[in-house]
Design a protein around this motif. Structure first.
Motif, mmCIF file in Angstrom:
data_model
loop_
_atom_site.group_PDB
_atom_site.id
_atom_site.type_symbol
_atom_site.label_atom_id
_atom_site.label_comp_id
_atom_site.label_asym_id
_atom_site.label_seq_id
_atom_site.Cartn_x
_atom_site.Cartn_y
_atom_site.Cartn_z
ATOM 1 N N CYS A 75 -6.133 8.297 2.880
ATOM 2 C CA CYS A 75 -5.349 7.175 3.381
ATOM 3 C C CYS A 75 -4.108 6.955 2.522
ATOM 4 O O CYS A 75 -3.707 7.834 1.803
ATOM 5 N N ASP A 110 -1.600 -1.739 -5.683
ATOM 6 C CA ASP A 110 -2.315 -0.628 -5.056
ATOM 7 C C ASP A 110 -2.246 0.555 -6.015
ATOM 8 O O ASP A 110 -1.256 0.726 -6.728
ATOM 9 N N LEU A 159 -10.240 6.286 -5.698
ATOM 10 C CA LEU A 159 -11.138 6.373 -4.536
ATOM 11 C C LEU A 159 -11.635 5.067 -3.954
ATOM 12 O O LEU A 159 -12.420 5.066 -3.011
ATOM 13 N N PRO A 218 -10.842 13.074 -1.420
ATOM 14 C CA PRO A 218 -9.593 12.378 -1.751
ATOM 15 C C PRO A 218 -8.569 12.436 -0.627
ATOM 16 O O PRO A 218 -8.720 13.203 0.314
ATOM 17 N N ARG A 219 -7.471 11.648 -0.801
ATOM 18 C CA ARG A 219 -6.257 11.768 0.024
ATOM 19 C C ARG A 219 -6.511 11.531 1.493
ATOM 20 O O ARG A 219 -6.058 12.278 2.342
ATOM 21 N N SER A 245 11.180 2.307 -4.358
ATOM 22 C CA SER A 245 10.284 3.233 -5.039
ATOM 23 C C SER A 245 11.034 3.831 -6.220
ATOM 24 O O SER A 245 12.230 4.111 -6.127
ATOM 25 N N ILE A 248 9.158 8.410 -0.242
ATOM 26 C CA ILE A 248 9.402 9.362 -1.327
ATOM 27 C C ILE A 248 9.251 10.745 -0.697
ATOM 28 O O ILE A 248 8.142 11.163 -0.348
ATOM 29 N N PHE A 291 5.453 10.733 0.755
ATOM 30 C CA PHE A 291 4.623 9.567 0.468
ATOM 31 C C PHE A 291 5.348 8.366 1.068
ATOM 32 O O PHE A 291 6.579 8.311 1.072
ATOM 33 N N SER A 341 9.196 2.388 2.506
ATOM 34 C CA SER A 341 9.822 3.123 1.418
ATOM 35 C C SER A 341 9.314 4.559 1.415
ATOM 36 O O SER A 341 8.115 4.802 1.347
ATOM 37 N N GLY A 351 6.372 16.495 -5.495
ATOM 38 C CA GLY A 351 5.795 15.550 -4.539
ATOM 39 C C GLY A 351 4.915 16.325 -3.580
ATOM 40 O O GLY A 351 4.512 17.452 -3.878
ATOM 41 N N ASP A 352 4.635 15.738 -2.437
ATOM 42 C CA ASP A 352 3.816 16.446 -1.447
ATOM 43 C C ASP A 352 4.373 16.125 -0.052
ATOM 44 O O ASP A 352 3.747 15.416 0.719
ATOM 45 N N ASN A 373 5.403 4.026 1.123
ATOM 46 C CA ASN A 373 4.891 2.704 0.774
ATOM 47 C C ASN A 373 5.329 1.725 1.855
ATOM 48 O O ASN A 373 6.492 1.703 2.253
ATOM 49 N N SER A 402 2.770 -0.886 -6.805
ATOM 50 C CA SER A 402 1.964 0.179 -6.225
ATOM 51 C C SER A 402 2.204 1.478 -6.985
ATOM 52 O O SER A 402 3.336 1.930 -7.118
ATOM 53 N N ASP A 422 0.843 -1.185 0.000
ATOM 54 C CA ASP A 422 0.000 0.000 0.000
ATOM 55 C C ASP A 422 0.878 1.235 0.000
ATOM 56 O O ASP A 422 1.861 1.288 0.724
ATOM 57 N N SER A 423 0.485 2.232 -0.802
ATOM 58 C CA SER A 423 1.158 3.522 -0.731
ATOM 59 C C SER A 423 0.256 4.494 0.001
ATOM 60 O O SER A 423 -0.968 4.455 -0.161
ATOM 61 N N TYR A 424 0.856 5.347 0.797
ATOM 62 C CA TYR A 424 0.111 6.294 1.628
ATOM 63 C C TYR A 424 0.447 7.708 1.182
ATOM 64 O O TYR A 424 1.624 8.076 1.127
ATOM 65 N N VAL A 425 -0.606 8.462 0.837
ATOM 66 C CA VAL A 425 -0.430 9.798 0.261
ATOM 67 C C VAL A 425 -1.273 10.806 1.037
ATOM 68 O O VAL A 425 -1.691 11.815 0.498
ATOM 69 N N ARG A 472 -10.817 3.051 1.865
ATOM 70 C CA ARG A 472 -11.379 3.831 0.747
ATOM 71 C C ARG A 472 -12.659 3.202 0.226
ATOM 72 O O ARG A 472 -12.690 2.003 -0.030
ATOM 73 N N LYS A 513 -2.974 4.783 -6.038
ATOM 74 C CA LYS A 513 -3.379 6.032 -5.399
ATOM 75 C C LYS A 513 -3.268 7.148 -6.428
ATOM 76 O O LYS A 513 -2.391 7.112 -7.296
ATOM 77 N N PHE A 539 4.808 7.689 -9.821
ATOM 78 C CA PHE A 539 5.828 7.024 -9.010
ATOM 79 C C PHE A 539 5.376 5.577 -8.871
ATOM 80 O O PHE A 539 4.180 5.296 -8.773
ATOM 81 N N LYS A 589 0.960 17.738 -7.086
ATOM 82 C CA LYS A 589 1.420 17.104 -5.845
ATOM 83 C C LYS A 589 2.216 15.827 -6.122
ATOM 84 O O LYS A 589 2.477 15.043 -5.213
ATOM 85 N N GLY A 590 2.509 15.577 -7.386
ATOM 86 C CA GLY A 590 3.288 14.394 -7.735
ATOM 87 C C GLY A 590 4.061 14.702 -9.006
ATOM 88 O O GLY A 590 4.237 15.874 -9.364
#
Lengths: 330, 330
Positions: A330, B127, B10, A327-328, B55, A95, A140, A93, A136-137, A142, B93, A54-57, A221, B129, B140, B135-136
């Motif tokens: 999880c 996964d 989503l 959005p965003r 990543s 970013i 992120f 991981s 990026g933000d 993973n 992902s 899972d990636s988390y953003v 989600r 996202k 990635f 924001k990216g």
């Protein structure tokens, strides 16, 4: 303010020092310390393995009740648990956006370490990349993970059966409403926290006691409705929910009423849907400290669907999430 | 132009359709198709497992000789291989920026499918996202992977021994120079391609023949020097490189001479450093089609260091990469 620079992501001296000083000291264990490209896990005890990613953003990175670090550990631990696996090891991981405040990153790594300890799991390997400012933000993450499945366990979203109880392990919607509040998308004066937490230990206890469970699913989600819809399709069952039994905190109810959100589609963290034979339900409720509740019933069907028996006594059909609520998260 | 929208990320209907139509059809296999939160792998054959994560933030996404899709499969397959593991399964992902061109994503997923086939490995879980525009950076990818290690295999960056040969499986620097060209950071008229490729099959063949290897390391970020430096530190050896024997293509040499880069620090893909007893070296060279070369010698030492015997006969000490040559190349 100390910030991340592109040099932190180059594979050279500065990256190695950053990883050693800022990450390794907090997540210390014999496997991670080797800093090899792969972690080696020995003496595997079972012959079935679960693998998840899972990636988390999420934005903001830190929110009431949690942060991206707690979220990424819990998310992956919980995903492994949904397959009946005992989580064994995680990867991590990053970013990172150039210019990120190192003290925030530090707080997040502390949270990762604390949550991993709470879930009794080790982080065994990782990766760090740095992208230019504006690409990026901030951060992120993973996390991927592996877990092992005992021979007597056979849990899957394909295994919900005729006459199964449908349970939820606590009130729904808190995480997404907390995130909306944190993002200033709702401006009412309310106190709400995300309930993100690892759920592996109560499930491990149930499985150790040989309590029979058929499906476990985390309604993240897409919310409760979308998660149940997957069970409906995978297991070819009709599920009827009892609206009056679905636990929703008052604060979540109020926000939903005011802004017109359907709580069934709100993202959750730290909650499981569990389907099981009737005889298992009380054990499940007990394992989750009495806050789990039976919210529906499954029935074998040639026309699988998700239904809601409303408080007023009617029946309505429920679909998957079609478009965006938020959005965003999880 | 069809593009990615926030709705694709989503967890609802549009995401499921996108994953089914754009991803599943290309990466099809029995495990991935279940679309559960964890992939279940059965009948594990060994009791040692390698786990790795990476990543990929490369820009541009598509470059001469490869693309981010080929890169992410090769990178993770090769990382597993460095531990002596036979790669078994990958996770995939995506973090996609809103507005990304779907046809580019499609090309990249095709490349992932093709490279996975070439490396004889399955992608078993994933996964997706989506982050807001700005924001990216389009896309990635994180790939994590597991592999299994046969009982007779014992390879690690900690295992290089006195009198070992140091080999490189082909010329160095091509990937980074190709990326510099693709990013218009050098504007000479030159033809160069990244040599990104999976290296698991030649290593599997060597291990099947019981050829003794001590360490394998892929000299990606930080280049040959930084990777060797890790072996030096982990194995407590002194390594002496023979400058005249390090294979560097003329085009890479010319660029380095013109812009002042040291090829020892250029990132590589599709190349391994291998350390092994002398008796194994010819088998290694043969396994890599004759392009591998002995480039140095290890010696047990109380003062581990990396040395270079220059073409003119002198000896100089080599350190790790200190600062940036070029970011975002893997």
């Amino acid at each position: 303010m100390h910030t991340i620079t592109l040099n932190h992501g180059l594979g050279g001296k500065q990256m190695h020092e950053f990883i050693k000083n800022s990450i390794m000291t907090k997540l210390q264990n014999g496997i991670l310390e080797k800093m090899d490209d792969s972690a080696i896990l020995k003496n595997l005890k079972t012959n079935r393995l679960a693998l998840t990613t899972d990636s988390y953003v999420v934005s903001p990175l830190i929110f009431p009740g949690g942060d991206i670090g707690r979220l990424c550990v819990c998310g992956t631990v919980n995903d492994l648990t949904t397959s009946g696996a005992k989580p064994h090891a995680l990867t991590l991981s990053f970013i990172i956006e150039e210019g990120m405040d190192l003290s925030v990153l530090d707080t997040i790594i502390d949270s990762i370490a604390q949550t991993a300890q709470e879930a009794q799991i080790q982080i065994v390997t990782g990766d760090t990349k740095v992208v230019e400012k504006g690409k990026g933000d901030k951060l992120f993450i993973n996390t991927s993970g592996i877990g092992f499945i005992e021979d007597h366990v056979d849990i899957s979203t394909y295994h919900t059966k005729d006459d199964d109880d449908i349970l939820i392990t606590g009130p729904i919607g808190n995480h997404e409403i907390a995130m909306m509040k944190a993002r200033n998308l709702i401006d009412f004066d309310l106190t709400i926290e995300s309930d993100v937490r690892p759920l592996n230990l109560p499930i491990e206890n149930l499985l150790k006691q040989k309590v029979l469970l058929h499906s476990i699913k985390d309604p993240t989600r897409g919310g409760l409705a979308s998660a149940l819809y997957e069970i409906v399709e995978h297991s070819q069952v009709e599920i009827t929910l009892f609206e009056k039994d679905i636990p929703i905190d008052n604060v979540v109810k109020s926000v939903c009423a005011l802004v017109g959100f359907d709580p069934l589609y709100l993202a959750n963290e730290g909650k499981f849907i569990i389907t099981c034979p009737k005889k298992s339900s009380q054990d499940v409720i007990k394992a989750f400290g009495g806050v789990a509740q039976i919210i529906g019933k499954a029935k074998k069907s040639n026309h699988p669907k998700l239904l809601m028996q409303t408080e007023s006594g009617g029946i309505r059909k429920i679909g998957m999430l079609e478009t965006m609520q938020l959005p965003r998260i999880c």
